[in-house]
Design a protein around this motif. Structure first.
Motif, PDB file in Angstrom:
ATOM      1  N   ILE A   4       0.858  -1.186   0.000  1.00 19.43           N
ATOM      2  CA  ILE A   4       0.000   0.000   0.000  1.00 19.43           C
ATOM      3  C   ILE A   4       0.892   1.233   0.000  1.00 19.43           C
ATOM      4  N   GLY A   5       0.863   1.997  -1.082  1.00 21.54           N
ATOM      5  CA  GLY A   5       1.653   3.224  -1.184  1.00 21.54           C
ATOM      6  C   GLY A   5       2.809   3.068  -2.154  1.00 21.54           C
ATOM      7  N   ALA A   6       2.887   3.999  -3.117  1.00 18.40           N
ATOM      8  CA  ALA A   6       3.952   3.935  -4.129  1.00 18.40           C
ATOM      9  C   ALA A   6       4.970   5.056  -3.945  1.00 18.40           C
ATOM     10  N   GLY A   7       5.342   5.294  -2.677  1.00 25.21           N
ATOM     11  CA  GLY A   7       6.471   6.188  -2.409  1.00 25.21           C
ATOM     12  C   GLY A   7       7.745   5.368  -2.582  1.00 25.21           C
ATOM     13  N   ILE A   8       8.860   5.910  -2.121  1.00 18.21           N
ATOM     14  CA  ILE A   8      10.135   5.209  -2.308  1.00 18.21           C
ATOM     15  C   ILE A   8      10.128   3.869  -1.553  1.00 18.21           C
ATOM     16  N   ALA A   9       9.442   3.807  -0.418  1.00 12.25           N
ATOM     17  CA  ALA A   9       9.387   2.550   0.345  1.00 12.25           C
ATOM     18  C   ALA A   9       8.618   1.488  -0.441  1.00 12.25           C
ATOM     19  N   GLY A  10       7.434   1.842  -0.925  1.00 10.13           N
ATOM     20  CA  GLY A  10       6.597   0.880  -1.649  1.00 10.13           C
ATOM     21  C   GLY A  10       7.245   0.409  -2.937  1.00 10.13           C
ATOM     22  N   ILE A  27      -0.887  -0.630  -4.598  1.00 13.72           N
ATOM     23  CA  ILE A  27      -1.977   0.322  -4.834  1.00 13.72           C
ATOM     24  C   ILE A  27      -1.555   1.684  -4.287  1.00 13.72           C
ATOM     25  N   GLU A  28      -1.934   2.720  -5.018  1.00  7.56           N
ATOM     26  CA  GLU A  28      -1.505   4.086  -4.684  1.00  7.56           C
ATOM     27  C   GLU A  28      -2.723   5.009  -4.829  1.00  7.56           C
ATOM     28  N   CYS A  29      -2.988   5.783  -3.779  1.00 11.36           N
ATOM     29  CA  CYS A  29      -4.218   6.590  -3.794  1.00 11.36           C
ATOM     30  C   CYS A  29      -4.154   7.793  -4.735  1.00 11.36           C
ATOM     31  N   THR A  30      -2.970   8.271  -5.076  1.00 11.42           N
ATOM     32  CA  THR A  30      -2.893   9.406  -6.012  1.00 11.42           C
ATOM     33  C   THR A  30      -2.700   8.865  -7.439  1.00 11.42           C
ATOM     34  N   GLY A  35       5.317   9.759  -3.873  1.00  7.67           N
ATOM     35  CA  GLY A  35       4.970  10.280  -2.540  1.00  7.67           C
ATOM     36  C   GLY A  35       5.656  11.597  -2.236  1.00  7.67           C
ATOM     37  N   GLN A  36       6.365  11.639  -1.125  1.00 10.95           N
ATOM     38  CA  GLN A  36       6.988  12.894  -0.668  1.00 10.95           C
ATOM     39  C   GLN A  36       8.116  13.400  -1.563  1.00 10.95           C
ATOM     40  N   LEU A  37       8.594  12.557  -2.467  1.00 10.33           N
ATOM     41  CA  LEU A  37       9.672  13.034  -3.349  1.00 10.33           C
ATOM     42  C   LEU A  37       9.238  14.313  -4.067  1.00 10.33           C
ATOM     43  N   LYS A  41      12.486  20.036  -2.349  1.00 13.23           N
ATOM     44  CA  LYS A  41      13.009  21.104  -3.209  1.00 13.23           C
ATOM     45  C   LYS A  41      14.526  21.224  -3.035  1.00 13.23           C
ATOM     46  N   ASN A  42      15.042  20.611  -1.956  1.00 14.14           N
ATOM     47  CA  ASN A  42      16.489  20.682  -1.702  1.00 14.14           C
ATOM     48  C   ASN A  42      17.234  19.638  -2.532  1.00 14.14           C
ATOM     49  N   LYS A  43      18.565  19.815  -2.561  1.00 19.22           N
ATOM     50  CA  LYS A  43      19.419  18.837  -3.237  1.00 19.22           C
ATOM     51  C   LYS A  43      19.434  17.536  -2.437  1.00 19.22           C
ATOM     52  N   TRP A  45      21.682  14.593  -1.677  1.00 17.75           N
ATOM     53  CA  TRP A  45      23.056  14.104  -1.868  1.00 17.75           C
ATOM     54  C   TRP A  45      23.349  12.918  -0.959  1.00 17.75           C
ATOM     55  N   ASP A  46      22.303  12.460  -0.216  1.00 17.71           N
ATOM     56  CA  ASP A  46      22.544  11.396   0.764  1.00 17.71           C
ATOM     57  C   ASP A  46      21.935  10.063   0.338  1.00 17.71           C
ATOM     58  N   PHE A  47      21.729   9.887  -0.970  1.00 14.43           N
ATOM     59  CA  PHE A  47      21.228   8.614  -1.476  1.00 14.43           C
ATOM     60  C   PHE A  47      22.112   8.248  -2.670  1.00 14.43           C
ATOM     61  N   SER A  78      -7.369   3.473  -3.106  1.00 14.09           N
ATOM     62  CA  SER A  78      -6.979   3.742  -1.727  1.00 14.09           C
ATOM     63  C   SER A  78      -7.370   2.587  -0.807  1.00 14.09           C
ATOM     64  N   LEU A  79      -6.520   2.288   0.142  1.00  9.92           N
ATOM     65  CA  LEU A  79      -6.849   1.245   1.127  1.00  9.92           C
ATOM     66  C   LEU A  79      -7.932   1.770   2.067  1.00  9.92           C
ATOM     67  N   LEU A  80      -8.986   0.966   2.256  1.00  7.98           N
ATOM     68  CA  LEU A  80     -10.062   1.386   3.155  1.00  7.98           C
ATOM     69  C   LEU A  80     -10.031   0.618   4.476  1.00  7.98           C
ATOM     70  N   GLY A 267       9.135   2.392   5.834  1.00 13.61           N
ATOM     71  CA  GLY A 267       9.216   3.811   5.473  1.00 13.61           C
ATOM     72  C   GLY A 267       8.760   4.731   6.583  1.00 13.61           C
ATOM     73  N   ASP A 268       8.437   5.955   6.204  1.00 15.75           N
ATOM     74  CA  ASP A 268       8.096   6.986   7.193  1.00 15.75           C
ATOM     75  C   ASP A 268       6.954   6.568   8.110  1.00 15.75           C
ATOM     76  N   LEU A 269       6.069   5.724   7.619  1.00 18.48           N
ATOM     77  CA  LEU A 269       4.916   5.281   8.413  1.00 18.48           C
ATOM     78  C   LEU A 269       5.344   4.645   9.725  1.00 18.48           C
ATOM     79  N   ALA A 276      13.089   9.906   9.262  1.00 16.98           N
ATOM     80  CA  ALA A 276      12.542   9.896   7.893  1.00 16.98           C
ATOM     81  C   ALA A 276      13.673  10.081   6.889  1.00 16.98           C
ATOM     82  N   SER A 277      13.845   9.112   6.007  1.00 16.52           N
ATOM     83  CA  SER A 277      14.863   9.253   4.960  1.00 16.52           C
ATOM     84  C   SER A 277      14.625   8.228   3.866  1.00 16.52           C
ATOM     85  N   ILE A 278      15.123   8.570   2.700  1.00 18.71           N
ATOM     86  CA  ILE A 278      14.969   7.702   1.529  1.00 18.71           C
ATOM     87  C   ILE A 278      15.749   6.409   1.751  1.00 18.71           C
ATOM     88  N   ALA A 279      16.966   6.558   2.262  1.00 16.66           N
ATOM     89  CA  ALA A 279      17.830   5.393   2.446  1.00 16.66           C
ATOM     90  C   ALA A 279      17.208   4.380   3.407  1.00 16.66           C
TER      91      ALA A 279
END
Ligand SMILES: Cc1cc2nc3c(=O)[nH]c(=O)nc-3n(C[C@H](O)[C@H](O)[C@H](O)COP(=O)(O)OP(=O)(O)OC[C@H]3O[C@@H](n4cnc5c(N)ncnc54)[C@H](O)[C@@H]3O)c2cc1C
Length: 303
Positions: A4-10, A27-30, A35-37, A41-43, A45-47, A78-80, A267-269, A276-279
């Motif tokens: 559930i969720g197609a951010g970097i974790a999913g 499945i992804e609700c949007t 996701g948060q990617l 707006k910042n660079k 450099w840590d992945f 969306s997951l219900l 992930g962040d959940l 919270a981080s991509i890595a």
């Protein structure tokens, strides 16, 4: 494996499932992955090994990746709810029977009801690095007392005419380095034990009505903009029967397994804002997928 969720974790989880011979469906609700990617707006450099100019660049790289293109991602779904005994997940479009479920639904911003209809409250995703110019010579009220609030005050102090920080507690929660930095800014004022009651938005004036807990006195502060920095909570509404910390963050063991044996959280959940981080999201995705594949292997050996 239903993810559930197609951010970097999913997405990372689905790639690892595929690699390990499992059958992942996301499945992804949007209507887009990432996701948060989309808010970064910042660079980045840590992945390693790439340095991305921002989250959009990483997102484009993901979208164009040949393996990612082949994933089964079902958008605008969306997951219900989850039937924990029958291993069923009900979504806005279907009911899935899954051997394993991975929750990778990330976080959303906390909000105050007074902010819902206001025209002077900035979007909680407002970037104080790339968008600060908009607030040049403006009077700004930042709400919150954690690292993000303090960092925002510091960043904006180079642009805004004056910044007030209103924090609910007696002490600022953010790191002492940030506190030290903003204390010395001449255009920053800090109100402790202070909450936002309301906004005033007339043709003559705009501002915030604040209340000091200790003195019980309320007062009007004329400002052009209000920036909420009051934290995030886990997107776990459909899974609150699982152990969580009270703010929607699911509690997972060392293999990312939640209090239900067949449900994982990555992930962040499950990390909360401090980690919270991509890595970490990508690493947890690998661990959860691998754990599932080992469990299946073990089960098949005994059958
Ligand atoms: C401004 C900013 C800057 C950052 N900078 C960095 C950085 O430089 N380096 C770094 O490592 N990290 C950075 N991060 C953190 C990083 O972006 C996150 O840790 C990471 O993207 C989290 O990924 P995730 O997949 O766990 O969650 P998310 O990216 O939040 O993805 C969750 C997905 O689940 C979907 N979803 C939610 N609920 C449902 C539902 N019920 N049904 C279906 N789908 C659902 C959402 O739409 C979303 O697509 C930054 C974050 C922000 C906001």
């Amino acid at each position: 494996v239903l993810i559930i969720g197609a951010g970097i974790a999913g997405i990372s989880a689905a790639l690892w499932c595929k690699r390990l011979g499992l059958h992942p469906v996301i499945i992804e609700c949007t209507n887009q992955m990432g996701g948060q990617l989309h808010q970064i707006k910042n660079k980045i450099w840590d992945f390693p090994p790439h340095v991305y100019r921002n989250g959009q660049e990483l997102y484009h790289g993901l979208r164009e990746n040949i393996e990612v293109k082949q994933l089964d991602i079902r958008f605008e779904e969306s997951l219900l709810s989850i039937d924990i005994d029958k291993h069923l997940a009900k979504t806005t479009k279907s009911v899935y029977a899954a051997d394993y479920l991975m929750m990778a639904t990330g976080v959303r911003h906390n909000s105050l009801s007074v902010m819902d209809t206001s025209t002077i409250v900035l979007d909680p995703w407002f970037s104080t690095t790339s968008e600060a110019e908009i607030l040049k010579d403006k009077q700004v009220l930042v709400i919150g007392g954690g690292d993000r609030a303090l960092e925002s005050v510091f960043n904006l102090s180079a642009y805004a005419k004056h910044i007030w920080l209103a924090a609910r507690s007696k002490r600022l929660r953010g790191r002492s380095e940030w506190v030290e930095r903003i204390k010395h800014r001449p255009n920053v004022t800090i109100f402790m034990e202070t909450v936002l009651l309301n906004t005033v938005e007339t043709a003559e004036q705009t501002g915030a009505v604040l209340c000091n807990h200790a003195s019980k006195e309320s007062f009007f502060l004329p400002v052009d903009w209000i920036l909420p920095r009051i934290g995030v909570r886990g997107n776990s509404d459909a899974a609150l029967f699982l152990s969580h910390d009270g703010e929607g963050f699911l509690i997972a063991d060392e293999y990312q397994r939640t209090s239900a044996d067949w449900i994982y959280a990555i992930g962040d959940l499950t990390n909360g804002s401090a980690y919270a981080s991509i890595a970490l999201a990508a690493g947890q995705a690998m661990k959860a997928a691998k754990h599932i594949s080992l469990r299946i292997k073990e089960r098949n050996t005994y059958v």
